[in-house]
Design a protein around this motif. Structure first.
Motif: not given
Length: 312
Positions: A153, A157, A161, A164, A291, A295
């Motif tokens: 990925t 990602n 969080y 980010r 994770r 997405p």
């Protein structure tokens, strides 16, 4: 076709093969006269393989633990082998992409079901004794598993969080590395100091990880999917394979690992802490980590409920 013609045809093919690399065909043929026939044990390297299990204690179930994790690492190697075939393929077809992804998912399916070996295949009392000799080692330190993540990925990602919004494709890899989701599991939350577990891990693997991150920055599985023609990106079989892989790795396999760990660590026979000292429940549970490799292939509702077993 007679034997003589077959022999002549094969000889011609061999001459073409060795001529292409500036080798003499007769030298290689003569070498065959002196070589011994291959055997199963030589080809598989059975003796070497079966001598890689070295216990630290006299407890029998430690052998189960060692062999189980060695099997895991072999499967991780198989997964990386298949990922490489996708990511370094300049003429990637949808069918090839889909078929290789399903191979990878089957390997992870195998890893998931194999947790029964861990969950039901070791005596709790034995495990709680020999695990004390493993500190501060941890399954957290599987380098191949980290490579699988990097190759699957976009790096964003895999970022914690909380950070980010401050990281994009122009962020130096060194900086991004320090904010990967698993970094939090190896730090003292009150001081921010890295644990011995992660310091040793980075000492051995960080330089290689940075190179690997750079290599797969534009050739990971998601990037290869995006590079396909629009009709191929709508292929239902490929999308299903992508979703299956994502969910298998990031929910099903992780929950299998977590549930196996719970049986032993929460048994009441020890401290309840992971051998590496991480906050293992929050580190491992997909609800906390969130994770997700792809997405864009999940609905808002599915993303909101990530980590629930009803997502397929």
């Amino acid at each position: 076709m007679g034997t003589e013609n077959i022999s002549n045809e094969l000889l011609q093919q061999l001459q073409e093969k060795f001529s292409a690399i500036n080798q003499k065909t007769e030298v290689h043929l003569e070498g065959l006269l002196h070589s011994k026939p291959i055997t199963y044990w030589d080809y598989i390297q059975t003796d070497a393989l079966l001598n890689l299990q070295v216990q630290r204690t006299v407890l029998p179930d430690e052998m189960v633990f060692i062999m189980y994790h060695q099997v895991n690492e072999l499967l991780f190697k198989m997964i990386l082998w298949e990922i490489k075939q996708i990511c370094h393929n300049d003429n990637l077809s949808t069918s090839f992409f889909t078929e290789r992804l399903m191979r990878i998912s089957r390997y992870f399916d195998m890893l998931t079901t194999s947790f029964n070996i861990m969950g039901d295949g070791m005596e709790v009392a034995q495990y709680m004794k020999f695990r004390n000799t493993l500190t501060p080692a941890s399954g957290f330190q599987s380098a191949q598993y980290r490579q699988i993540e990097f190759a699957s990925t976009d790096l964003i990602n895999l970022i914690d969080y909380r950070f980010r919004a401050t990281i994009d494709r122009n962020t130096p890899f060194e900086h991004a590395f320090e904010h990967l989701y698993w970094q939090a599991a190896g730090k003292d939350h009150s001081t921010g100091e890295k644990s011995y577990l992660i310091k040793q891990f980075e000492s051995k693997y960080k330089d290689g990880f940075i190179r690997f991150m750079k290599e797969y920055n534009t050739t990971n599985l998601w990037k290869k999917f995006q590079q396909l023609p629009e009709p191929d990106r709508q292929n239902t079989d490929l999308i299903r394979a992508m979703r299956h892989y994502d969910h298998t790795v990031n929910v099903t396999w992780v929950m299998g690992h977590l549930n196996a760990a719970r049986k032993y660590i929460d048994s009441g026979l020890g401290s309840g802490e992971a051998t590496g000292g991480s906050d293992w429940k929050k580190y491992m549970h997909p609800k906390f980590q969130r994770r997700i490799f792809f997405p864009e292939l999940w609905s808002e509702e599915e993303l909101k409920n990530w980590g629930e077993e009803n997502i397929k």
